[in-house]
Design an enzyme around this catalytic site. Structure first.
Site, PDB file in Angstrom:
ATOM      1  N   TRP A 186       1.985  -1.355  -5.556  1.00 33.41           N
ATOM      2  CA  TRP A 186       2.833  -0.965  -5.214  1.00 33.41           C
ATOM      3  C   TRP A 186       4.003  -1.664  -4.088  1.00 33.41           C
ATOM      4  O   TRP A 186       4.118  -1.398  -2.997  1.00 33.41           O
ATOM      5  CB  TRP A 186       2.947   0.459  -5.337  1.00 33.41           C
ATOM      6  CG  TRP A 186       4.715   1.284  -4.969  1.00 33.41           C
ATOM      7  CD1 TRP A 186       5.589   1.262  -6.380  1.00 33.41           C
ATOM      8  CD2 TRP A 186       5.449   1.814  -4.063  1.00 33.41           C
ATOM      9  NE1 TRP A 186       6.929   1.876  -6.180  1.00 33.41           N
ATOM     10  CE2 TRP A 186       7.102   2.404  -4.393  1.00 33.41           C
ATOM     11  CE3 TRP A 186       5.068   2.438  -3.167  1.00 33.41           C
ATOM     12  CZ2 TRP A 186       7.693   2.826  -3.619  1.00 33.41           C
ATOM     13  CZ3 TRP A 186       5.775   2.531  -2.255  1.00 33.41           C
ATOM     14  CH2 TRP A 186       6.947   2.714  -2.677  1.00 33.41           C
ATOM     15  N   GLU A 227       2.023  -0.838  -9.779  1.00 33.35           N
ATOM     16  CA  GLU A 227       2.524  -0.414  -9.958  1.00 33.35           C
ATOM     17  C   GLU A 227       3.621  -0.324 -10.802  1.00 33.35           C
ATOM     18  O   GLU A 227       4.340  -0.511  -9.216  1.00 33.35           O
ATOM     19  CB  GLU A 227       1.852   0.716  -9.439  1.00 33.35           C
ATOM     20  CG  GLU A 227       2.509   2.316  -8.639  1.00 33.35           C
ATOM     21  CD  GLU A 227       2.294   3.142  -7.912  1.00 33.35           C
ATOM     22  OE1 GLU A 227       1.561   2.229  -6.875  1.00 33.35           O
ATOM     23  OE2 GLU A 227       2.715   4.219  -7.963  1.00 33.35           O
ATOM     24  N   LYS A 229       7.811   1.877 -11.095  1.00 33.84           N
ATOM     25  CA  LYS A 229       8.032   2.845 -10.808  1.00 33.84           C
ATOM     26  C   LYS A 229       9.716   3.242 -11.368  1.00 33.84           C
ATOM     27  O   LYS A 229      10.085   1.407 -11.754  1.00 33.84           O
ATOM     28  CB  LYS A 229       8.735   3.202  -9.173  1.00 33.84           C
ATOM     29  CG  LYS A 229       9.318   4.016  -8.698  1.00 33.84           C
ATOM     30  CD  LYS A 229       8.309   4.212  -6.839  1.00 33.84           C
ATOM     31  CE  LYS A 229       9.640   5.163  -6.656  1.00 33.84           C
ATOM     32  NZ  LYS A 229       8.777   5.920  -4.786  1.00 33.84           N
ATOM     33  N   ASP A 260       1.601   6.013 -11.882  1.00 38.59           N
ATOM     34  CA  ASP A 260       1.932   6.997 -11.550  1.00 38.59           C
ATOM     35  C   ASP A 260       2.886   8.255 -11.978  1.00 38.59           C
ATOM     36  O   ASP A 260       3.704   7.888 -12.872  1.00 38.59           O
ATOM     37  CB  ASP A 260       2.668   6.110 -10.492  1.00 38.59           C
ATOM     38  CG  ASP A 260       2.987   7.953  -9.410  1.00 38.59           C
ATOM     39  OD1 ASP A 260       3.184   8.828  -9.739  1.00 38.59           O
ATOM     40  OD2 ASP A 260       2.555   7.685  -8.083  1.00 38.59           O
ATOM     41  N   HIS A 263       6.345   7.889 -11.924  1.00 38.28           N
ATOM     42  CA  HIS A 263       7.501   7.117 -11.971  1.00 38.28           C
ATOM     43  C   HIS A 263       7.962   7.071 -12.945  1.00 38.28           C
ATOM     44  O   HIS A 263       8.180   6.099 -13.620  1.00 38.28           O
ATOM     45  CB  HIS A 263       6.030   5.703 -11.209  1.00 38.28           C
ATOM     46  CG  HIS A 263       5.946   5.939  -9.894  1.00 38.28           C
ATOM     47  ND1 HIS A 263       5.933   5.063  -9.831  1.00 38.28           N
ATOM     48  CD2 HIS A 263       6.026   7.324  -8.746  1.00 38.28           C
ATOM     49  CE1 HIS A 263       4.730   5.544  -7.897  1.00 38.28           C
ATOM     50  NE2 HIS A 263       5.184   6.161  -8.137  1.00 38.28           N
ATOM     51  N   HIS A 287      -2.305   7.110 -10.985  1.00 37.82           N
ATOM     52  CA  HIS A 287      -1.998   7.582 -10.073  1.00 37.82           C
ATOM     53  C   HIS A 287      -1.521   8.727 -10.227  1.00 37.82           C
ATOM     54  O   HIS A 287      -0.035   9.030 -10.773  1.00 37.82           O
ATOM     55  CB  HIS A 287      -1.212   6.892  -9.317  1.00 37.82           C
ATOM     56  CG  HIS A 287      -1.286   6.193  -8.444  1.00 37.82           C
ATOM     57  ND1 HIS A 287      -0.399   5.480  -7.212  1.00 37.82           N
ATOM     58  CD2 HIS A 287      -2.387   5.767  -7.672  1.00 37.82           C
ATOM     59  CE1 HIS A 287      -0.846   4.649  -6.622  1.00 37.82           C
ATOM     60  NE2 HIS A 287      -2.337   4.925  -6.590  1.00 37.82           N
ATOM     61  N   ASP A 295      10.021  12.553  -8.354  1.00 34.31           N
ATOM     62  CA  ASP A 295       8.807  12.160  -7.647  1.00 34.31           C
ATOM     63  C   ASP A 295       8.656  12.476  -6.731  1.00 34.31           C
ATOM     64  O   ASP A 295       7.808  12.192  -5.857  1.00 34.31           O
ATOM     65  CB  ASP A 295       8.662  10.242  -7.599  1.00 34.31           C
ATOM     66  CG  ASP A 295       7.675   9.434  -7.274  1.00 34.31           C
ATOM     67  OD1 ASP A 295       6.319   9.985  -7.751  1.00 34.31           O
ATOM     68  OD2 ASP A 295       7.368   8.185  -7.339  1.00 34.31           O
ATOM     69  N   ASP A 297       5.166  13.958  -5.507  1.00 31.69           N
ATOM     70  CA  ASP A 297       4.470  14.263  -5.134  1.00 31.69           C
ATOM     71  C   ASP A 297       4.074  15.519  -4.655  1.00 31.69           C
ATOM     72  O   ASP A 297       3.397  15.796  -3.392  1.00 31.69           O
ATOM     73  CB  ASP A 297       4.433  13.435  -4.038  1.00 31.69           C
ATOM     74  CG  ASP A 297       4.681  11.462  -4.406  1.00 31.69           C
ATOM     75  OD1 ASP A 297       3.330  11.232  -4.958  1.00 31.69           O
ATOM     76  OD2 ASP A 297       5.487  10.659  -4.181  1.00 31.69           O
ATOM     77  N   ASP A 327      -2.144  10.960  -5.923  1.00 32.83           N
ATOM     78  CA  ASP A 327      -1.313   9.983  -5.351  1.00 32.83           C
ATOM     79  C   ASP A 327      -0.051  11.156  -5.351  1.00 32.83           C
ATOM     80  O   ASP A 327       0.565  11.339  -6.340  1.00 32.83           O
ATOM     81  CB  ASP A 327      -0.704   8.913  -5.880  1.00 32.83           C
ATOM     82  CG  ASP A 327       0.388   8.302  -4.821  1.00 32.83           C
ATOM     83  OD1 ASP A 327       0.505   8.991  -3.639  1.00 32.83           O
ATOM     84  OD2 ASP A 327       1.258   7.720  -5.437  1.00 32.83           O
TER      85      ASP A 327
END
Ligand code: RNT
Ligand code: ZN
Length: 418
Positions: A186, A227, A229, A260, A263, A287, A295, A297, A327
């Protein structure tokens, strides 16, 4: 939890599932075997130990809950403790920024297994497989937010070398631990504001990736994912490795694509993308995360999307083609609880997928969409919790909320003294 009441609940649950033709024992065994890669970076707010000291690259851990792991020893101890509360097959997902330089002046373009031998030894002792990630952030050689697509050749070369080193280290991990090591790429590269040339950076990124993947390293042992995004904090307007770029690169070059959950546009879900991507790719990396408005997380919840992701994997028999990793990084609550909650939720959702009545798909096949909807809805209130508690109890892991007391104790004994 009281053993007798767990056993009673299990007996009842078994009967309820049997009425739908579900073999609960087989479901527990299957769910137990599917590996989930636990991300090391929840334990220290993604800071790492190789010198950066602060997080950059468009990502941010918010909160300042006490007890962050400050050394690799502390982080490994925290992971060891968290794992006593986490059932099922687990791998550990490591970032290059967790290198131990042993006081030497060595940079990311020159890392070898020597900087990670303690991690490998520890993993071996624990019977854990490792996954790995080059760290394209939190480093002085970043050109603003650019790395592999920097306009400066020296900068690109530095990061290309880092990318190659990480494949080599991944191979060593795989050899030493006797299981494949997935390496995820990433890169935060992008612009904060409207840019004039969207092509140049992508040309450079593609060339850099080609250089990273040029050396012949066994891709069975070291599968590599790219990855994508949508945007990062301070990198809102343009992302070099966007969805189309990363997916296209993966398809064309037979790499993995990393999805992810945070993303994509807010109304997009990665569960809806899995079988589409897998028509054209051998494997994907996940992820599993939880975006809240961005994003962000957040800790993974047992919500509809997590269930849908695990259903897609299990009900389509994709366990070997979807490499599940988590993640997220929340610094506002106990970090060990973050791991425990997210990992337990992931396993719970896998268990629920393994317990799903086959009648739902059978009804769809035969055109009986009334039954499909009816059983889908009944499934939601089948006694998953009773099976879960029994599963935990028989795997020597805390059932119910018993783990929380132990986390509080560890906080008082260990974390609060940091
Ligand atoms: C960032 C990506 C990336 C990182 C980790 C630390 O937006 O999701 O995967 O979170 O590599
Ligand atoms: Zn990610």
């Amino acid at each position: 939890m009281n053993e007798q009441s767990v056993t009673r609940g299990y007996a009842y649950a078994k009967e309820q599932y049997a009425a739908y033709g579900v073999d609960v024992e087989a479901a527990m065994e299957k769910a137990d075997r599917i590996p989930v890669s636990m991300h090391c970076w929840q334990g220290d707010d993604v800071i790492g130990f190789d010198g950066g000291g602060a997080l950059s690259g468009g990502i941010a851990a918010t909160g300042n809950y006490p007890g962050r792991a400050r050394t690799a020893q502390e982080l490994r101890a925290d992971i060891d403790f968290a794992r006593t509360m986490i059932p099922g097959a687990v791998k550990l997902n490591l970032h290059a920024s967790y290198a131990d330089k042993h006081g030497r002046d060595i940079d990311r373009d020159a890392y070898t297994i020597a900087e990670f031998q303690e991690w490998a030894d520890w993993a071996k002792g624990q019977g854990l497989g490792l996954d790995f990630n080059p760290t394209y952030f939190s480093h002085p050689r970043m050109d603003g937010d650019f790395t592999l697509s920097s306009l400066d050749k020296g900068t690109r070369d530095f990061w290309i070398e880092h990318g190659i080193r990480c494949r080599e280290i991944g191979l060593e991990f795989a050899r030493q631990l006797g299981q494949p090591c997935a390496v995820n790429y990433w890169m935060p590269d992008g612009y904060k504001d409207a840019c004039a040339d969207t092509k140049l950076r992508r040309d450079l990124m593609r060339e850099s990736l080609d250089a990273i993947f040029a050396p012949d390293i066994d891709e069975e042992l070291v599968p590599c994912g790219l990855e994508s995004k949508l945007f990062g904090i301070g990198v809102e307007s343009y992302t070099v490795a966007s969805h189309e770029f990363s997916y296209g690169y993966a398809v064309k070059n037979r790499k993995l694509y990393t999805l992810d959950a945070g993303h994509f546009h807010p109304t997009e879900v990665i569960s809806a993308k899995l079988t589409a991507c897998l028509e054209f790719l051998d494997k994907v990396l996940l992820h599993v995360s939880r975006p809240v408005r961005w994003d962000s997380d957040h800790v993974v919840l047992l919500d509809d999307e997590l269930q849908k992701i695990m259903d897609e994997i299990v009900l389509n028999g994709l366990e070997d083609r979807v490499l599940i990793g988590l993640d997220y990084f929340d610094a506002s609550i106990n970090r060990i609880a973050c791991w425990t909650i997210g990992m337990r939720n992931s396993r719970k959702a896998l268990l629920s997928a393994c317990l799903a009545p086959a009648a739902i798909r059978q009804a769809e096949r035969s055109g009986d969409w009334t039954t499909r909807l009816a059983v889908q809805e009944e499934r939601k209130t089948l006694p998953l919790g009773a099976v879960w508690d029994y599963y935990c109890m028989t795997r020597g892991v805390d059932a119910g909320q018993d783990w929380l007391k132990r986390v509080k104790q560890y906080e008082a004994d260990v974390l609060s003294k940091r």
